[in-house]
Motif scaffolding. Structure first.
Motif, PDB file in Angstrom:
ATOM      1  N   VAL A   1       1.077  -1.147   0.157  1.00 64.14           N
ATOM      2  CA  VAL A   1       0.057   0.104  -0.058  1.00 64.14           C
ATOM      3  C   VAL A   1       0.867   1.232   0.054  1.00 64.14           C
ATOM      4  N   PHE A   2       0.827   2.216  -0.868  1.00 59.78           N
ATOM      5  CA  PHE A   2       1.520   3.444  -0.811  1.00 59.78           C
ATOM      6  C   PHE A   2       0.535   4.305  -0.501  1.00 59.78           C
ATOM      7  N   LEU A   3       1.138   5.130   0.729  1.00 62.38           N
ATOM      8  CA  LEU A   3       0.610   6.347   1.423  1.00 62.38           C
ATOM      9  C   LEU A   3       1.285   7.431   0.939  1.00 62.38           C
ATOM     10  N   ARG A   4       0.576   8.174   0.098  1.00 60.58           N
ATOM     11  CA  ARG A   4       1.322   9.352  -0.752  1.00 60.58           C
ATOM     12  C   ARG A   4       0.797  10.444  -0.025  1.00 60.58           C
ATOM     13  N   ASN A   5       1.695  10.801   0.981  1.00 57.20           N
ATOM     14  CA  ASN A   5       1.596  11.776   2.116  1.00 57.20           C
ATOM     15  C   ASN A   5       1.952  13.350   1.412  1.00 57.20           C
ATOM     16  N   SER A   6       0.820  14.208   1.575  1.00 58.95           N
ATOM     17  CA  SER A   6       1.478  15.561   1.041  1.00 58.95           C
ATOM     18  C   SER A   6       2.123  16.225   2.253  1.00 58.95           C
ATOM     19  N   TRP A   7       1.924  17.550   2.230  1.00 60.24           N
ATOM     20  CA  TRP A   7       3.036  18.080   3.502  1.00 60.24           C
ATOM     21  C   TRP A   7       2.351  18.041   4.680  1.00 60.24           C
ATOM     22  N   TYR A   8       3.095  17.828   5.964  1.00 67.63           N
ATOM     23  CA  TYR A   8       2.556  17.942   7.148  1.00 67.63           C
ATOM     24  C   TYR A   8       2.408  19.499   7.669  1.00 67.63           C
ATOM     25  N   LEU A   9       1.296  19.606   8.313  1.00 68.22           N
ATOM     26  CA  LEU A   9       0.814  20.888   9.168  1.00 68.22           C
ATOM     27  C   LEU A   9       2.000  21.093   9.800  1.00 68.22           C
ATOM     28  N   GLU A  10       2.812  20.243  10.502  1.00 66.01           N
ATOM     29  CA  GLU A  10       3.690  20.392  11.520  1.00 66.01           C
ATOM     30  C   GLU A  10       5.179  21.042  10.869  1.00 66.01           C
TER      31      GLU A  10
ATOM     32  N   ALA B   1      -1.134   9.216  10.522  1.00 66.22           N
ATOM     33  CA  ALA B   1      -1.024   8.203  11.369  1.00 66.22           C
ATOM     34  C   ALA B   1      -2.194   7.184  11.474  1.00 66.22           C
ATOM     35  N   GLN B   2      -3.257   7.757  11.665  1.00 63.07           N
ATOM     36  CA  GLN B   2      -4.471   7.074  11.759  1.00 63.07           C
ATOM     37  C   GLN B   2      -4.736   6.286  10.476  1.00 63.07           C
ATOM     38  N   ALA B   3      -4.512   6.908   9.307  1.00 66.91           N
ATOM     39  CA  ALA B   3      -4.820   6.485   8.085  1.00 66.91           C
ATOM     40  C   ALA B   3      -3.948   5.242   7.906  1.00 66.91           C
ATOM     41  N   ALA B   4      -2.659   5.221   8.232  1.00 70.44           N
ATOM     42  CA  ALA B   4      -1.839   4.254   8.211  1.00 70.44           C
ATOM     43  C   ALA B   4      -2.219   3.074   9.156  1.00 70.44           C
ATOM     44  N   ALA B   5      -2.811   3.179  10.207  1.00 70.33           N
ATOM     45  CA  ALA B   5      -3.207   2.265  11.031  1.00 70.33           C
ATOM     46  C   ALA B   5      -4.379   1.468  10.518  1.00 70.33           C
ATOM     47  N   GLU B   6      -5.188   2.350   9.679  1.00 69.60           N
ATOM     48  CA  GLU B   6      -6.488   1.691   9.230  1.00 69.60           C
ATOM     49  C   GLU B   6      -5.860   0.793   8.314  1.00 69.60           C
ATOM     50  N   VAL B   7      -5.083   0.999   7.273  1.00 71.54           N
ATOM     51  CA  VAL B   7      -4.716   0.154   5.964  1.00 71.54           C
ATOM     52  C   VAL B   7      -3.857  -0.987   6.753  1.00 71.54           C
ATOM     53  N   LEU B   8      -3.290  -0.924   7.875  1.00 71.68           N
ATOM     54  CA  LEU B   8      -2.535  -1.986   8.347  1.00 71.68           C
ATOM     55  C   LEU B   8      -3.546  -3.047   9.116  1.00 71.68           C
ATOM     56  N   THR B   9      -4.803  -2.426   9.622  1.00 70.30           N
ATOM     57  CA  THR B   9      -5.574  -3.634  10.222  1.00 70.30           C
ATOM     58  C   THR B   9      -7.099  -3.720   9.580  1.00 70.30           C
ATOM     59  N   GLY B  10      -7.202  -3.013   8.600  1.00 69.80           N
ATOM     60  CA  GLY B  10      -8.374  -3.115   7.853  1.00 69.80           C
ATOM     61  C   GLY B  10      -8.320  -3.841   6.541  1.00 69.80           C
ATOM     62  N   ASP B  11      -9.416  -4.127   5.826  1.00 64.68           N
ATOM     63  CA  ASP B  11      -9.257  -4.980   4.721  1.00 64.68           C
ATOM     64  C   ASP B  11      -9.574  -4.350   3.285  1.00 64.68           C
ATOM     65  N   GLY B  12      -9.079  -4.859   2.152  1.00 65.08           N
ATOM     66  CA  GLY B  12      -9.301  -4.393   0.996  1.00 65.08           C
ATOM     67  C   GLY B  12      -8.516  -3.339   0.601  1.00 65.08           C
ATOM     68  N   HIS B  13      -7.258  -3.231   1.375  1.00 62.96           N
ATOM     69  CA  HIS B  13      -6.363  -2.155   0.717  1.00 62.96           C
ATOM     70  C   HIS B  13      -4.973  -2.741   0.013  1.00 62.96           C
ATOM     71  N   THR B  14      -5.014  -4.061   0.055  1.00 60.56           N
ATOM     72  CA  THR B  14      -3.643  -4.541  -0.906  1.00 60.56           C
ATOM     73  C   THR B  14      -3.614  -3.911  -2.213  1.00 60.56           C
TER      74      THR B  14
ATOM     75  N   ASP C   1      -9.140  10.740  -0.059  1.00 64.38           N
ATOM     76  CA  ASP C   1      -8.805   9.340   0.406  1.00 64.38           C
ATOM     77  C   ASP C   1      -8.405   9.464   2.005  1.00 64.38           C
ATOM     78  N   LEU C   2      -7.840  10.388   2.430  1.00 64.46           N
ATOM     79  CA  LEU C   2      -7.596  10.454   3.688  1.00 64.46           C
ATOM     80  C   LEU C   2      -8.978  10.650   4.785  1.00 64.46           C
ATOM     81  N   THR C   3      -9.790  11.409   4.192  1.00 67.13           N
ATOM     82  CA  THR C   3     -11.026  11.350   5.069  1.00 67.13           C
ATOM     83  C   THR C   3     -12.036  10.051   5.085  1.00 67.13           C
ATOM     84  N   LYS C   4     -11.906   9.357   3.820  1.00 68.69           N
ATOM     85  CA  LYS C   4     -12.438   8.031   3.939  1.00 68.69           C
ATOM     86  C   LYS C   4     -11.473   7.251   4.700  1.00 68.69           C
ATOM     87  N   LEU C   5     -10.321   7.194   4.797  1.00 66.76           N
ATOM     88  CA  LEU C   5      -9.549   6.165   5.669  1.00 66.76           C
ATOM     89  C   LEU C   5      -9.712   6.503   7.065  1.00 66.76           C
TER      90      LEU C   5
END
Length: 282
Positions: free
Chosen positions: A135-144, A176-189, A262-266
């Motif tokens: 799964v490729f999480l193409r993160n844009s810029w960080y607010l931080e 980080a929450q998005a990453a946790a979702e794809v690591l524990t959820g289904d259908g992301h491969t 994508d982020l909102t959905k994840l």
């Protein structure tokens, strides 16, 4: 299920581990990797297995990934060295027959002209060529990336080279929450997610700081070369300054604008906005 998280001593990696714990993943099923395990003592105290591993040390990576079912591969931070370092991680993952590699990439990595995107694109290609489910999480810029600069903004204003380009920055906690979702959820491969929050220009960033602080803050738009000189003058190494200035160049051309939701959905809710982040930081 066993999940290995690389770069767990970094801001994003640590947040991913805590997000997995918050989702109910048993601590005993998590392995947090870092170069300095002393910095992972708090996670160890919560029952997470911690282990020393270095992207420059293939043996440490092979040992760490034995038995791993899923790998949360947080990209390295050393620009210019990441292709070789990431190769070591991918080789270890392939040798361990890891069932899923989740990689933190950059927005539009397959087409972006950013200097930063070059190594991410090469890493994505190598993961695919290795035959690893991904799964490729193409993160844009960080607010931080902006929040620590608030004192400077209040004193000197916002300076950059992004023109009117929109930047879809998101909070690390949401990513980080998005990453946790794809690591524990289904259908992301074998999925690619373009992840970004509510977009803004640097002029809008300055205006929001003004609104919330009650102090007049403007935005000064420079050429890429001028902005690099400003960054060098502020103490950044030349190479780092040029990469950051190039990111503003790319932002001006739409490279950091993410149109997908994508982020909102994840994560199942709206990402933190710029206004909310500034309010908290102030």
């Amino acid at each position: 299920m066993s999940i290995v998280v690389t770069g767990a001593t970094g801001h994003l990696g640590r947040l991913i581990v805590t997000s997995l714990l918050d989702r109910g993943v048993p601590a005993g099923q998590l392995l947090a990797l870092g170069r300095d395990t002393a910095r992972l003592a708090d996670l160890a105290g919560r029952g997470v297995t911690v282990r020393q591993a270095d992207y420059d040390d293939p043996d440490s990576l092979r040992a760490a990934l034995v038995g791993a079912e899923k790998l949360m591969f947080v990209s390295g931070s050393q620009v210019g060295r990441r292709v070789a370092q990431h190769h070591n991680v991918i080789a270890a993952a392939k040798e361990a027959s890891v069932g899923l590699v989740v990689y933190t990439s950059i927005a539009k990595a397959d087409a972006s002209s950013l200097i930063l995107a070059t190594e991410h694109r090469a890493t994505e290609q190598e993961i695919v060529a290795a035959g690893l489910p991904y799964v490729f999480l193409r993160n844009s810029w960080y607010l931080e990336n902006y929040l620590p600069q608030l004192p400077t903004y209040l004193q000197h204003g916002v300076t950059g080279a992004a023109g009117d380009g929109r930047i879809s920055a998101a909070a690390r906690a949401d990513l980080a929450q998005a990453a946790a979702e794809v690591l524990t959820g289904d259908g992301h491969t074998n999925q690619v997610y373009e992840l970004g929050g509510e977009s803004f220009t640097l002029a809008e960033l300055a205006a929001e700081v003004s609104r919330q602080s009650g102090r007049k803050v403007g935005y000064t738009d420079l050429s890429v070369a001028e902005y690099a000189e400003v960054l060098i003058g502020a103490g950044l190494p030349e190479g780092h300054a040029e990469v950051l200035a190039d990111c503003d160049r790319g932002a001006a051309e739409g490279e950091l604008h993410v149109a997908s939701d994508d982020l909102t959905k994840l994560i199942g809710h709206a990402p933190v906005t710029l206004a909310e982040a500034i309010r908290t930081a102030l």
